[in-house]
Motif scaffolding. Structure first.
Motif, mmCIF file in Angstrom:
data_model
loop_
_atom_site.group_PDB
_atom_site.id
_atom_site.type_symbol
_atom_site.label_atom_id
_atom_site.label_comp_id
_atom_site.label_asym_id
_atom_site.label_seq_id
_atom_site.Cartn_x
_atom_site.Cartn_y
_atom_site.Cartn_z
ATOM 1 N N GLU A 326 37.761 28.787 -37.216
ATOM 2 C CA GLU A 326 37.554 29.462 -35.941
ATOM 3 C C GLU A 326 37.145 28.462 -34.862
ATOM 4 O O GLU A 326 37.595 28.542 -33.718
ATOM 5 C CB GLU A 326 36.499 30.552 -36.085
ATOM 6 C CG GLU A 326 36.491 31.529 -34.900
ATOM 7 C CD GLU A 326 35.809 32.839 -35.225
ATOM 8 O OE1 GLU A 326 34.641 32.790 -35.673
ATOM 9 O OE2 GLU A 326 36.424 33.905 -35.028
ATOM 10 N N GLU A 329 40.139 26.591 -33.609
ATOM 11 C CA GLU A 329 40.953 27.387 -32.692
ATOM 12 C C GLU A 329 40.249 27.668 -31.374
ATOM 13 O O GLU A 329 40.821 28.262 -30.458
ATOM 14 C CB GLU A 329 41.318 28.725 -33.354
ATOM 15 C CG GLU A 329 42.248 28.584 -34.544
ATOM 16 C CD GLU A 329 42.557 29.924 -35.192
ATOM 17 O OE1 GLU A 329 41.906 30.927 -34.814
ATOM 18 O OE2 GLU A 329 43.445 29.969 -36.055
ATOM 19 N N GLY A 330 38.986 27.263 -31.274
ATOM 20 C CA GLY A 330 38.235 27.502 -30.052
ATOM 21 C C GLY A 330 37.726 28.916 -29.917
ATOM 22 O O GLY A 330 37.430 29.380 -28.817
ATOM 23 N N GLY A 331 37.592 29.627 -31.036
ATOM 24 C CA GLY A 331 37.189 31.018 -30.985
ATOM 25 C C GLY A 331 35.765 31.232 -31.461
ATOM 26 O O GLY A 331 35.099 30.331 -31.964
ATOM 27 N N HIS A 366 36.276 19.463 -31.071
ATOM 28 C CA HIS A 366 37.397 19.296 -30.135
ATOM 29 C C HIS A 366 37.281 18.005 -29.334
ATOM 30 O O HIS A 366 38.299 17.368 -29.033
ATOM 31 C CB HIS A 366 37.492 20.505 -29.200
ATOM 32 C CG HIS A 366 38.275 21.635 -29.782
ATOM 33 N ND1 HIS A 366 39.645 21.738 -29.686
ATOM 34 C CD2 HIS A 366 37.863 22.698 -30.513
ATOM 35 C CE1 HIS A 366 40.055 22.828 -30.303
ATOM 36 N NE2 HIS A 366 38.998 23.434 -30.822
ATOM 37 N N ASP A 370 40.229 15.323 -29.364
ATOM 38 C CA ASP A 370 40.886 14.908 -28.117
ATOM 39 C C ASP A 370 40.848 13.398 -27.958
ATOM 40 O O ASP A 370 41.824 12.777 -27.499
ATOM 41 C CB ASP A 370 40.207 15.580 -26.918
ATOM 42 C CG ASP A 370 40.467 17.081 -26.854
ATOM 43 O OD1 ASP A 370 41.403 17.557 -27.539
ATOM 44 O OD2 ASP A 370 39.722 17.778 -26.130
ATOM 45 N N GLN A 375 45.926 16.956 -32.899
ATOM 46 C CA GLN A 375 46.307 18.269 -32.393
ATOM 47 C C GLN A 375 45.596 19.369 -33.172
ATOM 48 O O GLN A 375 45.701 19.432 -34.384
ATOM 49 C CB GLN A 375 47.828 18.443 -32.516
ATOM 50 C CG GLN A 375 48.630 17.409 -31.758
ATOM 51 C CD GLN A 375 50.077 17.325 -32.200
ATOM 52 O OE1 GLN A 375 50.534 18.132 -32.999
ATOM 53 N NE2 GLN A 375 50.785 16.333 -31.694
ATOM 54 N N LEU A 376 44.852 20.217 -32.448
ATOM 55 C CA LEU A 376 44.203 21.372 -33.048
ATOM 56 C C LEU A 376 44.829 22.641 -32.469
ATOM 57 O O LEU A 376 45.277 22.651 -31.322
ATOM 58 C CB LEU A 376 42.695 21.370 -32.765
ATOM 59 C CG LEU A 376 41.871 20.242 -33.403
ATOM 60 C CD1 LEU A 376 40.416 20.369 -32.960
ATOM 61 C CD2 LEU A 376 41.971 20.279 -34.905
ATOM 62 N N PRO A 377 44.829 23.718 -33.252
ATOM 63 C CA PRO A 377 45.397 24.965 -32.737
ATOM 64 C C PRO A 377 44.511 25.549 -31.649
ATOM 65 O O PRO A 377 43.300 25.332 -31.629
ATOM 66 C CB PRO A 377 45.433 25.878 -33.966
ATOM 67 C CG PRO A 377 44.311 25.373 -34.830
ATOM 68 C CD PRO A 377 44.297 23.874 -34.613
ATOM 69 N N ARG A 378 45.105 26.265 -30.745
ATOM 70 C CA ARG A 378 44.349 26.941 -29.695
ATOM 71 C C ARG A 378 44.685 28.427 -29.727
ATOM 72 O O ARG A 378 45.853 28.796 -29.861
ATOM 73 C CB ARG A 378 44.723 26.387 -28.315
ATOM 74 C CG ARG A 378 44.507 24.875 -28.187
ATOM 75 C CD ARG A 378 43.075 24.534 -27.892
ATOM 76 N NE ARG A 378 42.910 23.088 -27.688
ATOM 77 C CZ ARG A 378 41.786 22.521 -27.301
ATOM 78 N NH1 ARG A 378 40.730 23.261 -27.062
ATOM 79 N NH2 ARG A 378 41.710 21.216 -27.158
ATOM 80 N N LYS A 379 43.655 29.272 -29.603
ATOM 81 C CA LYS A 379 43.902 30.707 -29.562
ATOM 82 C C LYS A 379 44.643 31.052 -28.262
ATOM 83 O O LYS A 379 44.319 30.554 -27.193
ATOM 84 C CB LYS A 379 42.582 31.482 -29.625
ATOM 85 C CG LYS A 379 42.100 31.695 -31.070
ATOM 86 C CD LYS A 379 41.028 32.756 -31.127
ATOM 87 C CE LYS A 379 40.731 33.119 -32.584
ATOM 88 N NZ LYS A 379 39.700 34.167 -32.668
ATOM 89 N N GLN A 380 45.635 31.913 -28.403
ATOM 90 C CA GLN A 380 46.414 32.324 -27.234
ATOM 91 C C GLN A 380 45.612 33.299 -26.375
ATOM 92 O O GLN A 380 44.869 34.103 -26.864
ATOM 93 C CB GLN A 380 47.729 32.970 -27.704
ATOM 94 C CG GLN A 380 48.582 32.033 -28.554
ATOM 95 C CD GLN A 380 48.982 30.777 -27.827
ATOM 96 O OE1 GLN A 380 49.328 30.836 -26.644
ATOM 97 N NE2 GLN A 380 48.953 29.634 -28.487
#
Length: 380
Positions: A326, A329-331, A366, A370, A375-380
């Motif tokens: 989580e 994904e930045g959540g 993150h 960076d 590359q990390l997934p990002r929540k849409q």
């Protein structure tokens, strides 16, 4: 998902196979013959090193010094007990924590060795980008595939050390892997080089090391340094708690094992969970579970981090996986993530300060990614 009934490794863990009784191949010692062969070779090389006359050159060995408890403990022993002339080699890993650097400064003040600092930020970051940004690895995978980023980083600076020892004609390289790590590490210089070529391909490997690795493949055996694992001599008495106690009494260590970890620790967990559905320390933790179950009241501390006997490994792994993915994904709520992480690492045996330190590194995942171009997934 089936688990080994002895150590709790999942059936889809890389290199793990369960038998009809739901016991994994590691618990069944299917690797015993291969491991014994490696142990015999490693023990023979260390015995040879201990008995060796002083080298013709300035140093008897190049000692790979990280600032962790194991290398600090053994560096002190090499200089003050074995009487070796030591070139203490530290690779300035750009992901190293501040605590390891502080321990290195303590050693410089108190241990009579020659200290050298090596670095190559651009190439090690380039290699790590390659590892993390690769497509998903093929399943079911091989033993230690879940630790590929960590193994690759370690191999990179081991090769840097090998090349320095080779150029300066230093006959031995001391590498302070703990007794469990020794089982999974290559001790032959040529095989270390071949393994790196196999993992990264000839073009990238030659680019990262300026084409120098080929010299190690084609020179005469007697011109190559030998890798020594000094903890092979303590494989039955290895006790991380005692080591830390002795170092602190000498003023040589100020952090806990978890605090000494590199800043990539959260990303290493992300890699393991994303590709293999396991925590980064699953092999270490399962080894502890296996040892406790087989030895009753006697813990066998054959690895650097000792886990509490009461830890619920399955629950810790599940919750750590949830919060790691989580965060990637930045959540989720950061404060809740922090509380969860502190709780989990305290359950793994970390002090409150150490747990807070590691939790903060996860929250900064993150920023580290960076910086490296991972590359990390990002929540849409």
């Amino acid at each position: 998902m089936n688990h080994c009934k002895v150590c709790s490794l999942k059936e889809n863990h890389p290199g793990v196979v369960l038998d009809d009784q739901q016991v994994c191949n590691l618990c069944n010692l299917d690797f015993a013959e291969e491991l014994l062969t490696n142990y015999r070779y490693t023990a023979d090389v260390f015995a040879e090193f201990q008995q060796a006359e002083p080298a013709e050159g300035e140093y008897d060995c190049l000692f790979m010094y990280s600032g962790g408890k194991d290398s600090t403990y053994m560096l002190d022993k090499f200089v003050n007990e074995y009487g070796k002339r030591v070139l203490a080699f530290t690779f300035d890993v750009p992901f190293e924590s501040e605590h390891a650097a502080q321990n290195i400064e303590l050693a410089r003040e108190k241990i009579d060795a020659t200290f050298v600092l090596d670095s190559d930020d651009d190439n090690i970051k380039r290699m790590m980008r390659e590892v993390f940004n690769r497509p998903a690895p093929p399943k079911p995978g091989k033993y230690l595939d879940e630790k590929l980023p960590c193994v690759s980083c370690r191999t990179f600076f081991v090769l840097r050390a090998i090349l320095m020892a080779y150029r300066q004609k230093i006959p031995y390289i001391a590498l302070c892997a703990d007794p469990q790590q020794i089982l999974t590490m290559e001790s032959n210089v040529r095989e270390v080089v071949r393994g790196f070529y196999k993992t990264f391909g000839e073009s990238l490997a030659d680019s990262l090391f300026g084409g120098q690795l080929e010299d190690l493949l084609f020179d005469e055996e007697q011109n190559l340094p030998k890798i020594v694992f000094p903890f092979i001599a303590m494989r039955h008495e290895y006790d991380p708690d005692r080591i830390i106690e002795e170092l602190r009494a000498k003023g040589l260590y100020q952090s806990s094992p978890m605090e000494t970890h590199c800043t990539l620790f959260p990303l290493l967990n992300y890699y393991s969970f994303k590709h293999w559905d396991c925590m980064f320390y699953k092999l270490n933790a399962s080894t502890h579970v296996r040892s406790v179950k087989r030895n009753g009241d006697n813990d066998r501390s054959t690895f650097s981090i000792k886990f509490p006997r009461s830890m619920d490994l399955t629950d810790v792994e599940r919750r750590l996986g949830e919060v790691t993915l989580e965060l990637a994904e930045g959540g989720g709520d950061r404060d809740e993530h922090e509380r969860t992480l502190v709780d989990l690492f305290q359950r793994m045996g970390a002090s409150e300060d150490a747990a807070q330190f590691v939790a903060q590194s996860f929250l900064g995942m993150h920023e580290v990614a960076d910086d490296l171009g991972i590359q990390l997934p990002r929540k849409q």
